[in-house]
Scaffold this active site. Structure first.
Site, PDB file in Angstrom:
ATOM      1  N   ARG A 225     -32.067  50.251 -28.938  1.00  0.00           N
ATOM      2  CA  ARG A 225     -32.892  50.998 -29.904  1.00  0.00           C
ATOM      3  C   ARG A 225     -32.771  50.405 -31.306  1.00  0.00           C
ATOM      4  O   ARG A 225     -33.652  50.561 -32.130  1.00  0.00           O
ATOM      5  CB  ARG A 225     -32.457  52.466 -29.969  1.00  0.00           C
ATOM      6  CG  ARG A 225     -32.703  53.270 -28.702  1.00  0.00           C
ATOM      7  CD  ARG A 225     -32.565  54.760 -29.011  1.00  0.00           C
ATOM      8  NE  ARG A 225     -32.326  55.569 -27.829  1.00  0.00           N
ATOM      9  CZ  ARG A 225     -33.276  56.092 -27.059  1.00  0.00           C
ATOM     10  NH1 ARG A 225     -34.539  55.909 -27.341  1.00  0.00           N
ATOM     11  NH2 ARG A 225     -32.958  56.837 -26.014  1.00  0.00           N
TER      12      ARG A 225
ATOM     13  N   PHE B  15     -42.034  46.132 -19.710  1.00  0.00           N
ATOM     14  CA  PHE B  15     -41.030  47.076 -20.220  1.00  0.00           C
ATOM     15  C   PHE B  15     -40.469  46.545 -21.530  1.00  0.00           C
ATOM     16  O   PHE B  15     -39.866  45.471 -21.575  1.00  0.00           O
ATOM     17  CB  PHE B  15     -39.915  47.304 -19.197  1.00  0.00           C
ATOM     18  CG  PHE B  15     -39.041  48.450 -19.618  1.00  0.00           C
ATOM     19  CD1 PHE B  15     -39.477  49.756 -19.457  1.00  0.00           C
ATOM     20  CD2 PHE B  15     -37.818  48.228 -20.240  1.00  0.00           C
ATOM     21  CE1 PHE B  15     -38.705  50.823 -19.893  1.00  0.00           C
ATOM     22  CE2 PHE B  15     -37.037  49.284 -20.682  1.00  0.00           C
ATOM     23  CZ  PHE B  15     -37.482  50.589 -20.499  1.00  0.00           C
TER      24      PHE B  15
HETATM   25  C1  PRP Z   1     -40.419  57.487 -23.708  1.00  0.00           C
HETATM   26  C2  PRP Z   1     -41.192  57.430 -25.020  1.00  0.00           C
HETATM   27  C3  PRP Z   1     -42.239  58.488 -24.851  1.00  0.00           C
HETATM   28  C4  PRP Z   1     -42.509  58.480 -23.365  1.00  0.00           C
HETATM   29  C5  PRP Z   1     -43.787  57.757 -23.123  1.00  0.00           C
HETATM   30  O1  PRP Z   1     -39.463  58.481 -23.843  1.00  0.00           O
HETATM   31  O2  PRP Z   1     -40.362  57.676 -26.130  1.00  0.00           O
HETATM   32  O3  PRP Z   1     -41.763  59.762 -25.240  1.00  0.00           O
HETATM   33  O4  PRP Z   1     -41.408  57.828 -22.749  1.00  0.00           O
HETATM   34  O5  PRP Z   1     -44.054  57.591 -21.763  1.00  0.00           O
HETATM   35  P1  PRP Z   1     -45.242  58.281 -20.957  1.00  0.00           P
HETATM   36  O6  PRP Z   1     -46.517  58.073 -21.741  1.00  0.00           O
HETATM   37  O7  PRP Z   1     -45.230  57.495 -19.677  1.00  0.00           O
HETATM   38  O8  PRP Z   1     -44.921  59.713 -20.745  1.00  0.00           O
HETATM   39  P2  PRP Z   1     -38.147  58.644 -22.925  1.00  0.00           P
HETATM   40  O9  PRP Z   1     -38.371  59.722 -21.940  1.00  0.00           O
HETATM   41  O10 PRP Z   1     -37.753  57.291 -22.435  1.00  0.00           O
HETATM   42  O11 PRP Z   1     -37.068  59.233 -23.926  1.00  0.00           O
HETATM   43  P3  PRP Z   1     -36.455  58.654 -25.288  1.00  0.00           P
HETATM   44  O12 PRP Z   1     -37.590  58.608 -26.299  1.00  0.00           O
HETATM   45  O13 PRP Z   1     -35.414  59.658 -25.636  1.00  0.00           O
HETATM   46  O14 PRP Z   1     -35.899  57.281 -25.013  1.00  0.00           O
END
Ligand code: PRP
Length: 183
Positions: A166, A153
C-alpha cells in the site's frame, strides 16, 4: 524511487497519478461549488487517494470513512461484500462522494450505492482513482475516474496484496510469481 522487486511493471508513476488527481480535483471543485460535499472514503485502499485529493480541492468538504470487505486475501473478488464500519456522521441532506481506489467488478460500489439509498443524501456519486472496465460484473460506473487500466492485479498507492505494497508511491502490476508464492 526504485521499482520494488515484486513489481513486474510500473503502470502509473507518481507523477502521472499526481496529474490525474489534480485534474479530477479540478472537476470536482467546479461541480460541487455551493454544495454540501462529504467525501466518504472507502477503507482501506481509498485512503491514500483521499489524502491527495482533498489537498487539491478548493471547495469546502467534510471527510468520513466507511469500511467494507470484498476480497479476502486473494487477487480476485469473492463476490461477497459486507459493511464493517459505517460513516460517523449521517449523510442526510448532504452531497456524498464515495471515494474509492479502484472500481473493478463493481460489486463494492453497487453495495454502497444500494446502502446509500436509504439514507436521504441529497446526492450520491462515485469517484474512483482507477477503473477496470473489462472486469465489470454489475452495471455501475464511476462518475469520476482518473485512469482506466487493463485487467491486471495492481498494487501501490493504497492498493494491497495481502496487506502489502500500500505504501508504494506508484501503481504497479504485481509479479505472478509473488501471487503464486503466497497461494
Ligand atoms: C478493493 C478496493 C475496492 C474494491 C473494488 O477493496 O479498495 O473497495 O476492492 O473491487 P470491486 O469493484 O471488484 O468490488 P478490498 O476489499 O481489497 O479492501 P481494502 O480496500 O481494505 O484493501
Amino acid at each position: 524511487m526504485k521499482k520494488h522487486p515484486d513489481i513486474e511493471k510500473v503502470l502509473l508513476s507518481s507523477a502521472q497519478i499526481r496529474k490525474g488527481v489534480e485534474k479530477l480535483a479540478g472537476r470536482i471543485s467546479r461541480d460541487y461549488r455551493g454544495k454540501k460535499l462529504i467525501l466518504a472514503c472507502i477503507l482501506k485502499g481509498g485512503v491514500v487517494f483521499l489524502a491527495d485529493l482533498i489537498r487539491r480541492l478548493d471547495v469546502p468538504c467534510a471527510i468520513d470513512f466507511m469500511s467494507v470487505a470484498s476480497y479476502g486475501g486473494g487477487t480476485t473478488s469473492s463476490g461477497r461484500v459486507r459493511l464493517i464500519m459505517d460513516l460517523r456522521e449521517s449523510p442526510e441532506g448532504k452531497d456524498v462522494l464515495l471515494v474509492e481506489d479502484i472500481l473493478d467488478t463493481g460489486l463494492t460500489i453497487e453495495f454502497l450505492l444500494e446502502n446509500m439509498k436509504t439514507r436521504n443524501a441529497r446526492s450520491v456519486k462515485v469517484c474512483a482513482l482507477l477503473e477496470k472496465p473489462e472486469n465489470r460484473k454489475v452495471n455501475v460506473k464511476p462518475d469520476y475516474a482518473a485512469f482506466r487500466i487493463p485487467n491486471e492485479f495492481v498494487v501501490g498507492y493504497g492498493l494491497d496484496f495481502a496487506e502489502r505494497y500500500r505504501n508504494l508511491p506508484y501503481i504497479g502490476i504485481l509479479k505472478k510469481s509473488v501471487v503464486d508464492r503466497s497461494l
